[in-house]
Write a protein that holds these residues in place. Structure first.
Motif, short mmCIF file in Angstrom:
data_model
loop_
_atom_site.label_atom_id
_atom_site.label_comp_id
_atom_site.label_asym_id
_atom_site.label_seq_id
_atom_site.Cartn_x
_atom_site.Cartn_y
_atom_site.Cartn_z
N ILE A 230 51.48 57.67 -63.19
CA ILE A 230 52.14 56.47 -63.71
C ILE A 230 51.34 56.05 -64.95
O ILE A 230 50.10 56.19 -64.97
CB ILE A 230 52.19 55.34 -62.66
N VAL A 231 52.03 55.57 -65.97
CA VAL A 231 51.33 54.94 -67.09
C VAL A 231 51.51 53.44 -66.89
O VAL A 231 52.64 52.95 -66.87
CB VAL A 231 51.90 55.38 -68.46
N LEU A 232 50.41 52.74 -66.71
CA LEU A 232 50.49 51.30 -66.46
C LEU A 232 49.81 50.54 -67.58
O LEU A 232 48.62 50.72 -67.83
CB LEU A 232 49.82 50.94 -65.13
N ASN A 233 50.57 49.69 -68.25
CA ASN A 233 50.02 48.85 -69.31
C ASN A 233 49.81 47.45 -68.75
O ASN A 233 50.75 46.72 -68.50
CB ASN A 233 51.01 48.83 -70.49
N ASN A 234 48.55 47.11 -68.52
CA ASN A 234 48.20 45.81 -67.95
C ASN A 234 46.91 45.31 -68.57
O ASN A 234 45.91 46.03 -68.50
CB ASN A 234 48.02 45.95 -66.43
N PRO A 235 46.90 44.12 -69.18
CA PRO A 235 48.00 43.23 -69.52
C PRO A 235 49.03 43.95 -70.41
O PRO A 235 48.67 44.85 -71.16
CB PRO A 235 47.34 42.10 -70.29
N MET A 236 50.26 43.48 -70.30
CA MET A 236 51.39 44.28 -70.79
C MET A 236 51.96 43.77 -72.11
O MET A 236 52.24 42.58 -72.27
CB MET A 236 52.48 44.23 -69.71
#
Ligand code: PMP
Ligand code: GLN
Length: 392
Positions: free
Chosen positions: A163-169
């Motif tokens: 998964i590619v997770l952008n956090n903070p988004m």
């Protein structure tokens, strides 16, 4: 002639560059592309200037200068309690964009599924496609940008590689809740998937909240790569210095991708970023506090003009619903109108989707001087007042 690679042929130039070009052409206040209009700390720039003059200015080690890798490892411990070996678990890159490419190319093989959460930062899709991966898109939905957990669960399978997770988004300014992160971590563990964590906004989190990396959740230390960007942390976006933290076994193939993409990053900038990362608490608090004040100034102004300003917990960005403006048209059309006729550039949020995008939201960047924010608000006000009186 034979066709060139379809991943890169005939696609649009990034929306950020497109809007910056339009802003320049129309003399608009540029609230599109995300960059501060005041350079980061003088002492960090001075450290870079001194290092540039003193040298050496030759190839640094492929993984990055030891002093920067040590500073990244220290920052992981200081901010998140992560125990990181600087020699084998940190890699310096030329910006987070290169880091994303390194991670995606190193972890994803042709036919692997990669879960992406829309709205997504624009390089994710082409990079996954170039790796031969199959993007599986789920979304968070405005106005609250809630994560549809059932859809996310359905998106994962044994074919999921990462998964590619952008956090903070970006662009939602969402900080994923601990509960959501726990849920994502559980899915990764259950399906033996990697997490490519784009955490470039880790230090731009507001209202007393603290960033928590997915890597700190149970089962995630060995399966996550965590990406940071000095551009964001030190308001020096043009430097393009990034860093990846990950278990040695993962970082090894990532470094092999890096060695054929850029190999190294300018040594003077690496030295200065190492200095910057060791700054005391007041720097980091000051950065977030200062941005928060700009966020509030712009949010108040935009709300007063009829924009439906969505909550903003982090990043450089405010996302706004445009329906109430009475201008009609899509986000792309409204951004075109605003840049040409109001003299203010924003970014259409539909650019952050692969397909079937919502078209009622635009993004403004608030890391600008107060007088620039005020000028943009005054221009928008004048334009909207004229537009409303015309249609009355
Ligand atoms: N990821 C996200 C979510 C971003 O907004 C950006 C924009 N700067 C990047 C990655 C790229 O960072 P860099 O400039 O360090 O390549
Ligand atoms: N991350 C920046 C944004 O979201 C843009 C970076 C770029 O232009 N490549 O505006």
């Amino acid at each position: 002639m034979k066709p060139t690679n379809p991943v890169f042929t005939g696609i649009n130039t990034t929306v950020f560059e497109t809007m910056s070009r339009l802003a320049m052409a129309h003399g608009a206040v540029n609230l599109g592309q995300g960059f501060p209009d005041v350079d980061g700390p003088q002492d960090i720039r001075q450290a870079a200037a001194s290092a540039l003059l003193e040298g050496p200015n030759q190839y640094p080690p492929m993984l990055g200068l030891p002093q920067l890798r040590e500073a990244v490892a220290e920052a992981n411990r200081r901010f998140y309690g992560l125990d990181v070996d600087p020699a084998s678990e940190v890699l310096v890159t030329s910006g987070a964009t290169e880091a994303l490419a390194d991670c995606i190319f190193a972890l994803v093989s042709p036919g692997d599924e990669v879960v992406l959460i829309e709205p997504l930062y624009d390089c994710y899709l082409p990079l996954v496609k170039q790796a031969g991966g199959i993007p599986v898109r789920v979304r968070v939905t405005p106005p609250h940008w809630t994560l549809d957990r059932q859809a996310l669960e359905r998106a994962f399978s044994d074919k999921t590689k990462a998964i590619v997770l952008n956090n903070p988004m970006n662009p939602t300014a969402k900080v994923f809740s601990h509960d959501e992160l726990r849920f994502i971590a559980d899915l990764c563990v259950r399906h033996d998937a990697y997490a490519i964590c784009d955490e470039v906004y880790e230090h731009l989190v507001f209202d007393g909240q603290a960033h928590r990396p997915l890597m700190t959740f149970e089962g995630m230390r060995e399966r996550s790569v965590r990406i940071g960007s000095a551009g964001k942390t030190f308001s020096l976006t043009g430097w393009k210095v990034g860093y990846i933290t990950g278990a040695a076994g993962l970082l090894d193939p990532v470094a092999k991708a890096h060695q054929w993409l850029t190999f190294t990053t300018p040594p003077a900038l690496q030295k200065a970023v190492a200095f910057g990362l060791r700054k005391d608490e007041s720097y980091y608090l000051g950065l977030a506090g200062d941005l928060m004040a700009r966020r509030d100034r712009m949010a108040e102004g935009l709300s007063g003009l009829g924009f439906a300003v969505l909550p903003c917990a982090a990043t450089y960005f405010l996302t706004c619903g445009i329906e109430g403006l009475g201008l009609g048209g899509t986000d792309v059309e409204v951004c075109e109108t605003l840049v040409r006729q109001a003299g203010v550039a924003a970014v259409p949020v539909s650019a952050f989707y692969g397909a079937d995008a919502p078209t009622g939201y635009i993004r403004f960047c608030f890391c600008k001087r107060e007088e620039v924010i005020d000028e943009a608000l005054a221009r928008l006000s004048a334009f909207l007042t004229a537009a409303r009186s015309e249609s009355a």
